[in-house]
Design an enzyme around this catalytic site. Structure first.
Site, PDB file in Angstrom:
ATOM      1  N   GLU A 155     -11.154   4.554   6.743  1.00 14.90           N
ATOM      2  CA  GLU A 155      -9.750   5.324   7.345  1.00 14.90           C
ATOM      3  C   GLU A 155     -10.458   6.420   8.223  1.00 14.90           C
ATOM      4  O   GLU A 155     -10.597   7.523   7.899  1.00 14.90           O
ATOM      5  CB  GLU A 155      -8.860   5.796   6.302  1.00 14.90           C
ATOM      6  CG  GLU A 155      -7.470   6.326   7.101  1.00 14.90           C
ATOM      7  CD  GLU A 155      -6.655   6.872   6.032  1.00 14.90           C
ATOM      8  OE1 GLU A 155      -6.808   6.811   4.534  1.00 14.90           O
ATOM      9  OE2 GLU A 155      -5.438   7.260   6.144  1.00 14.90           O
ATOM     10  N   HIS A 196       0.934  -1.231   0.033  1.00 18.44           N
ATOM     11  CA  HIS A 196      -0.120  -0.110   0.029  1.00 18.44           C
ATOM     12  C   HIS A 196       0.886   1.090   0.057  1.00 18.44           C
ATOM     13  O   HIS A 196       1.471   1.615   1.108  1.00 18.44           O
ATOM     14  CB  HIS A 196      -0.931   0.137   1.218  1.00 18.44           C
ATOM     15  CG  HIS A 196      -1.876   1.139   0.994  1.00 18.44           C
ATOM     16  ND1 HIS A 196      -3.095   0.889   0.965  1.00 18.44           N
ATOM     17  CD2 HIS A 196      -1.786   2.386   1.275  1.00 18.44           C
ATOM     18  CE1 HIS A 196      -3.946   2.037   1.110  1.00 18.44           C
ATOM     19  NE2 HIS A 196      -2.895   3.020   1.178  1.00 18.44           N
ATOM     20  N   HIS A 231      -9.298   1.852   0.346  1.00 15.52           N
ATOM     21  CA  HIS A 231      -9.146   2.631   1.159  1.00 15.52           C
ATOM     22  C   HIS A 231     -10.572   2.405   1.903  1.00 15.52           C
ATOM     23  O   HIS A 231     -11.458   2.968   1.336  1.00 15.52           O
ATOM     24  CB  HIS A 231      -8.837   4.032   1.095  1.00 15.52           C
ATOM     25  CG  HIS A 231      -7.518   4.354   0.768  1.00 15.52           C
ATOM     26  ND1 HIS A 231      -7.084   3.853  -0.380  1.00 15.52           N
ATOM     27  CD2 HIS A 231      -6.415   4.831   1.437  1.00 15.52           C
ATOM     28  CE1 HIS A 231      -5.699   4.269  -0.584  1.00 15.52           C
ATOM     29  NE2 HIS A 231      -5.461   5.103   0.604  1.00 15.52           N
ATOM     30  N   ASP A 287       2.525   3.239   2.721  1.00 20.11           N
ATOM     31  CA  ASP A 287       1.310   4.195   2.725  1.00 20.11           C
ATOM     32  C   ASP A 287       2.000   5.641   2.281  1.00 20.11           C
ATOM     33  O   ASP A 287       1.642   6.004   1.049  1.00 20.11           O
ATOM     34  CB  ASP A 287       0.564   4.660   3.920  1.00 20.11           C
ATOM     35  CG  ASP A 287      -0.997   5.093   3.392  1.00 20.11           C
ATOM     36  OD1 ASP A 287      -1.161   5.319   2.253  1.00 20.11           O
ATOM     37  OD2 ASP A 287      -1.566   5.434   4.386  1.00 20.11           O
ATOM     38  N   GLN A 318      -9.375   9.572  -4.982  1.00 19.71           N
ATOM     39  CA  GLN A 318      -9.167  10.169  -3.763  1.00 19.71           C
ATOM     40  C   GLN A 318     -10.295  10.940  -3.469  1.00 19.71           C
ATOM     41  O   GLN A 318     -10.609  11.133  -2.082  1.00 19.71           O
ATOM     42  CB  GLN A 318      -8.030  11.055  -3.924  1.00 19.71           C
ATOM     43  CG  GLN A 318      -7.522  11.896  -2.838  1.00 19.71           C
ATOM     44  CD  GLN A 318      -6.765  11.296  -1.829  1.00 19.71           C
ATOM     45  OE1 GLN A 318      -5.933  10.827  -1.675  1.00 19.71           O
ATOM     46  NE2 GLN A 318      -7.775  10.914  -0.552  1.00 19.71           N
ATOM     47  N   HIS A 325       1.606   5.555  -2.233  1.00 18.06           N
ATOM     48  CA  HIS A 325       0.965   6.479  -2.866  1.00 18.06           C
ATOM     49  C   HIS A 325       2.068   7.118  -3.684  1.00 18.06           C
ATOM     50  O   HIS A 325       2.719   8.055  -2.973  1.00 18.06           O
ATOM     51  CB  HIS A 325      -0.005   7.396  -2.130  1.00 18.06           C
ATOM     52  CG  HIS A 325      -0.906   6.865  -1.499  1.00 18.06           C
ATOM     53  ND1 HIS A 325      -2.307   7.290  -1.986  1.00 18.06           N
ATOM     54  CD2 HIS A 325      -1.238   6.256  -0.508  1.00 18.06           C
ATOM     55  CE1 HIS A 325      -3.287   6.543  -1.600  1.00 18.06           C
ATOM     56  NE2 HIS A 325      -2.643   6.086  -0.325  1.00 18.06           N
TER      57      HIS A 325
END
Ligand code: FE2
Length: 426
Positions: A213, A57, A210, A309, A152, A59
């Site tokens: 969260e 995971h 996701h 992450d 996102q 970005h």
């Protein structure tokens, strides 16, 4: 004649004096005490040889952008998302590719040879998608990059969100992502999970969302995700990332939820560095840790992995691509301090992460790719404790990176100067 023979190695399962014979990029044999002619021989000196690290995971479109255009003042997830929104119009493909390539260099040096990266699909230009597809191509000879189409700003909340995400998949993005807790309502969040799972089923793709969260114990999209995975026959192909709300959920509800996740074959990825940083921000004291229930999920038979992450981006100013740092934080936050618990945290950044990823040829067995790391540690517990140096990193039998062992020179009064390792040699 073998291409490579690694001998006198300790393996993560505790076997010692092991030899790993490599031919044509694959492991031909793993045997105790084997000696055979080889073009290259490596004496592991009793140190740990482990399969390479896997980050399930990340970005990569945001990485190494720390401070652009400003630093996150509150440190919250929501300011991070707002800050990413300010940065997006300023992004250029060239700069994004340059930062991602630099991060991949760091990763290889740390023995991290497979990364699942989410890529934001909210912008109709799909600039980040094109840039990371280019990066995926460029790094393919030395690092496996898998991309997740990540809306996102919310796939339903963003005008054109579904269309943008589909176009990203058409371009070759590998996995369907989502962010149900960021949709406007719980109902929209659940609808997004259903829609995205159906899309994945139609296209034969994995899902990695996701999911929850949040510190809100009523954020229960993981339940819908597990239900949809089961309904659509997606067992083993679906991952819930973060799942931090589970930390705050009612215990009775969790006792019903965990078996559902296990039955549905849904994997869970916790991101310890980020979860401990971003969760509990609305609390005064006591402050919740916020990470999902890692040992309880593992005890139910759920595959749980740890991700990095973020590294130096709008959400997190720290990090270096070191999955041992991730495991180190994970075991602290989850209080997995037993010998077994620490070993499980090592698995969370190696074998469990590879399972989330669906990596073929992963492991230290005959027939697997000869992709492994020699660490300056005698076992996985010491590797995590020391965030051990990656002395050698091999991929498919080829040496990609090496780091000298950590040593220190001591100048102590009344004693002669000494230079040595900071751990006992085996
Ligand atoms: Fe994430």
């Amino acid at each position: 004649m073998l291409d490579l023979l690694v001998h006198n190695a300790t393996l993560p399962d505790g076997r010692t004096d092991m030899s790993i014979a490599v031919q044509d990029g694959r492991i031909a044999e793993v045997t105790a005490g084997l000696d055979a002619p080889a073009h290259e021989k490596l004496d592991a000196q009793g140190l740990l040889v482990a399969p390479h690290f896997v980050d399930p995971h990340f970005h990569m479109d945001a990485t190494l952008s720390y401070g652009l255009p400003r630093v996150n003042q509150s440190g919250t997830l929501l300011e991070g998302i707002a800050l990413w929104g300010e940065l997006k119009p300023l992004l250029t493909a060239e700069a994004l590719i340059e930062r991602a390539m630099a991060y991949c260099d760091w990763a290889v040096a740390k023995g991290l040879l497979a990364i699942r990266s989410h890529v934001d699909t909210s912008d109709p230009s799909l600039l980040a998608v094109d840039a990371l597809l280019e990066v995926k191509k460029r790094v393919a000879p030395y690092l496996t990059l898998q991309l997740v189409a990540f809306p996102q700003d919310g796939v339903l909340r963003t005008p054109g969100g579904v269309d943008n995400l589909k176009r990203a998949l058409d371009k070759g993005v590998d996995v369907v992502g989502g962010i149900p807790h960021f949709e406007r309502t719980m109902a929209d969040g659940a609808a997004s999970v259903k829609l995205l799972c159906e899309l994945a089923a139609e296209r034969g793709l994995p899902v990695d969302m996701h999911c929850d969260e949040s510190d809100d114990p009523l954020s229960r999209h993981i339940e819908t995700l597990a239900f949809e995975a089961q309904r659509l026959g997606l067992q083993g192909r679906v991952t819930g990332s973060h799942c931090t709300s589970m930390h705050s959920m009612d215990n009775y509800y969790v006792s019903k939820l965990l078996p559902l996740i296990a039955e549905a074959g849904v994997g869970v990825v916790a991101n310890p560095l980020i979860n401990i940083t971003l969760q509990g921000r609305h609390d005064s004291y006591p402050k919740r840790r916020g990470m999902t229930r890692v040992p309880e999920l593992m005890a139910q038979g759920v595959n749980v992995a740890f991700g990095h992450d973020c590294v130096m981006d709008p959400w997190y100013g720290m990090g270096s691509g070191d999955m041992l740092e991730v495991a180190h934080m994970g075991l602290h936050v989850a209080q997995m301090t037993s010998q077994q618990g620490i070993r499980q945290c090592f698995d969370a950044v190696t074998t469990n992460a590879a399972k989330v990823f669906g990596l073929e040829g992963y492991g230290l067995e005959a027939g697997c790719d000869a992709s492994f790391v020699l660490l300056q540690a005698r076992d996985p517990i010491e590797a995590i404790r020391l965030r051990a140096s990656r002395l050698k990193v091999y991929r498919k039998g080829l040496l990609l990176a090496q780091t000298p062992p950590a040593t220190a020179a001591l100048h102590l009064s009344g004693r002669p100067p000494t230079t040595g390792w900071m751990i006992p040699r085996p």
